[in-house]
Scaffold this motif. Structure first.
Motif, PDB file in Angstrom:
ATOM      1  N   GLU A 180       0.834  -1.210   0.000  1.00 59.93           N
ATOM      2  CA  GLU A 180       0.000   0.000   0.000  1.00 59.93           C
ATOM      3  C   GLU A 180       0.869   1.260   0.000  1.00 59.93           C
ATOM      4  OE1 GLU A 180      -2.947   0.944  -0.384  1.00 59.93           O
ATOM      5  OE2 GLU A 180      -4.139  -0.871  -0.219  1.00 59.93           O
ATOM      6  N   PRO A 181       0.784   2.083  -1.049  1.00 58.03           N
ATOM      7  CA  PRO A 181       1.618   3.295  -1.116  1.00 58.03           C
ATOM      8  C   PRO A 181       1.357   4.267   0.036  1.00 58.03           C
ATOM      9  CG  PRO A 181       0.619   2.799  -3.252  1.00 58.03           C
ATOM     10  CD  PRO A 181      -0.035   1.905  -2.252  1.00 58.03           C
ATOM     11  N   ASP A 182       0.111   4.375   0.488  1.00 57.96           N
ATOM     12  CA  ASP A 182      -0.216   5.345   1.547  1.00 57.96           C
ATOM     13  C   ASP A 182       0.437   5.004   2.875  1.00 57.96           C
ATOM     14  OD1 ASP A 182      -1.704   6.885  -0.133  1.00 57.96           O
ATOM     15  OD2 ASP A 182      -3.596   5.918   0.349  1.00 57.96           O
ATOM     16  N   LEU A 183       0.750   3.709   3.074  1.00 58.47           N
ATOM     17  CA  LEU A 183       1.418   3.320   4.312  1.00 58.47           C
ATOM     18  C   LEU A 183       2.820   3.917   4.372  1.00 58.47           C
ATOM     19  CD1 LEU A 183       1.461   1.702   6.931  1.00 58.47           C
ATOM     20  CD2 LEU A 183       2.119  -0.321   5.610  1.00 58.47           C
ATOM     21  N   GLN A 184       3.489   4.012   3.200  1.00 57.98           N
ATOM     22  CA  GLN A 184       4.812   4.626   3.146  1.00 57.98           C
ATOM     23  C   GLN A 184       4.741   6.104   3.566  1.00 57.98           C
ATOM     24  OE1 GLN A 184       7.333   2.648   2.195  1.00 57.98           O
ATOM     25  NE2 GLN A 184       6.110   0.908   1.500  1.00 57.98           N
ATOM     26  N   VAL A 185       3.676   6.788   3.097  1.00 57.75           N
ATOM     27  CA  VAL A 185       3.490   8.206   3.427  1.00 57.75           C
ATOM     28  C   VAL A 185       3.308   8.383   4.932  1.00 57.75           C
ATOM     29  CG1 VAL A 185       2.018  10.233   3.083  1.00 57.75           C
ATOM     30  CG2 VAL A 185       2.474   8.694   1.173  1.00 57.75           C
ATOM     31  N   LEU A 186       2.466   7.528   5.533  1.00 54.72           N
ATOM     32  CA  LEU A 186       2.213   7.621   6.967  1.00 54.72           C
ATOM     33  C   LEU A 186       3.482   7.347   7.768  1.00 54.72           C
ATOM     34  CD1 LEU A 186      -0.154   7.978   9.080  1.00 54.72           C
ATOM     35  CD2 LEU A 186      -0.121   5.490   9.240  1.00 54.72           C
ATOM     36  N   VAL A 215      -1.909   9.150  15.146  1.00 55.34           N
ATOM     37  CA  VAL A 215      -1.249   8.405  14.079  1.00 55.34           C
ATOM     38  C   VAL A 215      -1.631   6.932  14.145  1.00 55.34           C
ATOM     39  CG1 VAL A 215       0.991   7.713  13.124  1.00 55.34           C
ATOM     40  CG2 VAL A 215       0.680  10.023  14.005  1.00 55.34           C
ATOM     41  N   ALA A 216      -1.721   6.398  15.361  1.00 55.60           N
ATOM     42  CA  ALA A 216      -2.084   4.995  15.527  1.00 55.60           C
ATOM     43  C   ALA A 216      -3.468   4.710  14.947  1.00 55.60           C
ATOM     44  CB  ALA A 216      -2.045   4.618  17.013  1.00 55.60           C
ATOM     45  N   PHE A 217      -4.442   5.580  15.229  1.00 60.43           N
ATOM     46  CA  PHE A 217      -5.791   5.379  14.705  1.00 60.43           C
ATOM     47  C   PHE A 217      -5.851   5.626  13.201  1.00 60.43           C
ATOM     48  CE2 PHE A 217      -7.036   5.580  19.163  1.00 60.43           C
ATOM     49  CZ  PHE A 217      -8.050   4.632  19.205  1.00 60.43           C
ATOM     50  N   ASP A 218      -5.014   6.548  12.697  1.00 57.28           N
ATOM     51  CA  ASP A 218      -4.966   6.792  11.253  1.00 57.28           C
ATOM     52  C   ASP A 218      -4.469   5.569  10.492  1.00 57.28           C
ATOM     53  OD1 ASP A 218      -5.953   9.327  11.374  1.00 57.28           O
ATOM     54  OD2 ASP A 218      -4.043  10.354  11.007  1.00 57.28           O
ATOM     55  N   SER A 219      -3.581   4.787  11.101  1.00 58.77           N
ATOM     56  CA  SER A 219      -2.973   3.652  10.402  1.00 58.77           C
ATOM     57  C   SER A 219      -4.019   2.624   9.961  1.00 58.77           C
ATOM     58  CB  SER A 219      -1.926   2.971  11.291  1.00 58.77           C
ATOM     59  OG  SER A 219      -2.544   2.369  12.420  1.00 58.77           O
ATOM     60  N   GLY A 220      -5.114   2.501  10.718  1.00 63.31           N
ATOM     61  CA  GLY A 220      -6.159   1.548  10.355  1.00 63.31           C
ATOM     62  C   GLY A 220      -6.831   1.896   9.040  1.00 63.31           C
ATOM     63  N   GLY A 221      -7.047   3.200   8.812  1.00 62.47           N
ATOM     64  CA  GLY A 221      -7.683   3.623   7.568  1.00 62.47           C
ATOM     65  C   GLY A 221      -6.742   3.619   6.388  1.00 62.47           C
ATOM     66  N   VAL A 222      -5.486   3.979   6.618  1.00 63.49           N
ATOM     67  CA  VAL A 222      -4.514   4.086   5.529  1.00 63.49           C
ATOM     68  C   VAL A 222      -4.213   2.730   4.895  1.00 63.49           C
ATOM     69  CG1 VAL A 222      -2.062   4.550   5.097  1.00 63.49           C
ATOM     70  CG2 VAL A 222      -3.443   6.225   6.309  1.00 63.49           C
ATOM     71  N   THR A 223      -4.195   1.665   5.709  1.00 57.37           N
ATOM     72  CA  THR A 223      -3.794   0.357   5.187  1.00 57.37           C
ATOM     73  C   THR A 223      -4.888  -0.338   4.383  1.00 57.37           C
ATOM     74  OG1 THR A 223      -4.354  -0.536   7.366  1.00 57.37           O
ATOM     75  CG2 THR A 223      -2.044  -0.151   6.906  1.00 57.37           C
ATOM     76  N   THR A 224      -6.122   0.125   4.477  1.00 51.44           N
ATOM     77  CA  THR A 224      -7.193  -0.474   3.670  1.00 51.44           C
ATOM     78  C   THR A 224      -7.472   0.435   2.483  1.00 51.44           C
ATOM     79  OG1 THR A 224      -8.759   0.508   5.242  1.00 51.44           O
ATOM     80  CG2 THR A 224      -8.288  -1.831   5.471  1.00 51.44           C
ATOM     81  N   GLY A 225      -6.533   0.428   1.537  1.00 51.10           N
ATOM     82  CA  GLY A 225      -6.607   1.318   0.388  1.00 51.10           C
ATOM     83  C   GLY A 225      -6.947   0.597  -0.901  1.00 51.10           C
ATOM     84  N   PRO A 226      -6.583   1.185  -2.048  1.00 51.20           N
ATOM     85  CA  PRO A 226      -7.002   0.652  -3.349  1.00 51.20           C
ATOM     86  C   PRO A 226      -6.396  -0.695  -3.703  1.00 51.20           C
ATOM     87  CG  PRO A 226      -5.452   2.471  -3.628  1.00 51.20           C
ATOM     88  CD  PRO A 226      -5.809   2.429  -2.179  1.00 51.20           C
ATOM     89  N   MET A 227      -5.264  -1.072  -3.090  1.00 54.96           N
ATOM     90  CA  MET A 227      -4.687  -2.388  -3.354  1.00 54.96           C
ATOM     91  C   MET A 227      -5.332  -3.450  -2.477  1.00 54.96           C
ATOM     92  SD  MET A 227      -2.520  -2.110  -5.752  1.00 54.96           S
ATOM     93  CE  MET A 227      -1.833  -3.737  -5.592  1.00 54.96           C
ATOM     94  N   THR A 228      -5.560  -3.116  -1.215  1.00 57.62           N
ATOM     95  CA  THR A 228      -6.015  -4.099  -0.238  1.00 57.62           C
ATOM     96  C   THR A 228      -7.486  -4.462  -0.394  1.00 57.62           C
ATOM     97  OG1 THR A 228      -4.448  -3.096   1.301  1.00 57.62           O
ATOM     98  CG2 THR A 228      -6.031  -4.629   2.228  1.00 57.62           C
TER      99      THR A 228
END
Length: 507
Positions: A101-107, A169-182
């Motif tokens: 997931e690209p957004d995980l790298q950003v986070l 940041v911890a709560f944001d990680s849950g949303g970021v990892t369920t993106g367009p690839m996952t």
């Protein structure tokens, strides 16, 4: 080939209608309360065009490749009747897809005090573990609502021991990892497993995988926060490019393309390798279907490259710039209604939302209309962005909003039909995708800088808020439909049914 062009045209029209409202709102802001440099605005326009084309290609590729791969793998794993194979495959799929997931790298770049790779691996393992839990729940028919209440109770218990600079940041990680690839792959995996079961609840149980996979990263990052006692680190603002002419504008996008070509390639390679392994060992699909999947993967690849380049290069700087200008105004409270309007429309531009809408419509045979689901999502995200902006302006702690919100969502699970509960918790992860991470989050950061707040504490958390309110909105929709269904049954018991009532939803 002609059929693909026709479908692509339909997808492009769909993505155009999704992106135009957000573009219109940004233009309105640029020509009123927050003027931006011409070069930056042109970058936004070019980014919007790439967004439209990228989303169209991505959704076509998802239909042709990601969904069939997930469905076939899910069916093959379940047919084996081996619990250990289900556990192993689910765990590996969760890790591989999350790390892609690209957004995980950003986070990861923004998290203070923890090495990037440590965070990424921990989050990936969290998703892998909870994908295993989700698959076993389907096989053993464990009630989703009880499981969700239990894991979120654990989340909020651990949250009491995490530094406040790290909590959002911890709560944001849950949303970021369920993106367009996952999302497309995991949802299709659930459909494949459900297809093997013959009971009436099988299709309903195919939802809920994304919901559980969203919890794993939160728990993993909370545990890391406690272990590292993280909480120090500086916020690095988004770089606002200076563009003097059209050549510099084109160079800005062209120079970023190789990065996303590489990122998306790395993201798709594990999925492709995983599929080929299953193809040669278990699936043995025919040549025609294999070619269709390969073409679909090519569409997915091209679409994601264009989408991520457009949102990161064109949208992110504009979001940050507008937010900072509005935050520095004497009447900076207007960011709250502005955020609500943006939130209402921006959810329609999330690629994974379209995947969820189609999946829900198909599995329920049209019983849950796309319009009802998308409107509920839009209302939920609108409220969440408004609350996130309220936090920035007032400095309200994030737990003051998250605890009542998740408590309300937990109570609704006892009144909403199980299918709506599963879809609601899936929607939370789906709604908080790349558009949230690359436009709303920079908007929140810019606003927080303009207000003079603590960016790490107050701006982060917008993804978490976006992931929370759909849980309430869609379950409220479920309660409404349940009541309408009950009224319809009572009417039918008194008088003969009218042909016009044949489309009333029943559970």
């Amino acid at each position: 080939m002609k059929q693909n062009r026709t479908i692509l045209t339909e997808k492009l029209k769909e993505s155009l209608s999704s992106v135009l409202p957000v573009t219109g709102i940004v233009f309105l802001l640029c020509f009123s309360v927050s003027p931006v440099p011409n070069g930056l605005l042109m970058g936004f326009v070019l980014g919007a065009l790439m967004l439209i084309l990228g989303m169209g290609l991505f959704t076509l590729g998802t239909d042709m490749a990601m969904t069939p791969i997930g469905t076939h793998v899910g069916s093959a794993v379940t047919k084996s009747r081996s619990i250990w194979l289900v556990v192993l495959v689910s765990f590996l799929v969760g890790i591989f897809i999350t790390m892609s997931e690209p957004d995980l790298q950003v986070l990861a770049e923004q998290v203070p005090g923890i090495p990037n790779m440590t965070l990424i691996v921990a989050v990936a393992v969290g998703v892998g573990v909870f994908l295993v839990v989700a698959m076993l729940r389907m096989l053993f028919r464990i009630k989703l609502s009880y499981l969700l209440i239990g894991v979120y109770a654990l989340v909020f218990l651990l949250a009491q021991f995490v530094p406040r600079e790290f909590l959002s940041v911890a709560f944001d990680s849950g949303g970021v990892t369920t993106g367009p690839m996952t999302v497309p792959f995991i949802m299709a995996l659930g459909v494949g497993v459900a297809a093997i079961r013959s009971d009436s609840d099988a299709e309903n149980d195919s939802f809920g995988l994304v919901a559980l996979c969203s919890v794993g990263p939160i728990l993993a990052v909370l545990i890391l926060g406690i272990a590292y006692r993280a909480g120090t680190g500086e916020y690095i603002p988004v770089a606002i490019p200076e563009i003097s002419d059209s050549k510099e504008l084109s160079q800005m996008f062209l120079s970023s393309l190789p990065k996303y070509i590489k990122e998306v390639g790395i993201a798709l390679c594990p999925i492709l390798a995983f599929f080929l392994l299953f193809q040669f060992t278990r699936l043995h699909l025919k040549k025609g279907e294999l070619i269709k999947i390969c073409v679909g993967l090519a569409y997915t690849y091209a679409g994601l490259v264009l989408f991520l380049t457009g949102v990161n290069v064109g949208f992110m700087p504009v979001g940050n710039y507008i937010g900072e200008l509005i935050g520095s105004l004497p009447y900076n409270w207007i960011i709250i209604p502005i955020g609500m309007v943006i939130g209402y429309f921006i959810v329609a531009a999330e690629p994974a939302v379209h995947v969820l809408n189609r999946q829900v419509f198909t599995i329920t045979a049209g019983a849950i209309p796309k319009k009802a689901l998308s409107t509920s999502l839009s209302i939920g995200v609108s409220v969440s962005v408004g609350l996130a902006m309220l936090r920035i302006v007032t400095g309200l702690p994030i737990l003051y909003l998250l605890i009542p919100g998740y408590l309300a969502a937990a109570v609704l699970t006892f009144f909403s039909p199980p299918l709506f509960t599963a879809i609601a918790f899936d929607s939370g992860g789906v709604a908080s995708g790349p558009m949230t991470a690359t436009f709303l989050l920079p908007l929140a950061m810019g606003t927080c800088s303009g207000v003079g707040g603590n960016v790490v504490v107050d701006a982060f958390g917008v993804v978490a808020m976006v992931a929370m309110t759909p849980l309430i909105a869609i379950q409220v929709l479920g309660v409404y439909y349940k009541q309408k269904s009950k009224e319809a049954e009572e009417t039918d018991a008194v008088s003969p049914s009218d042909p016009e009532d044949d489309d009333i939803i029943t559970f």
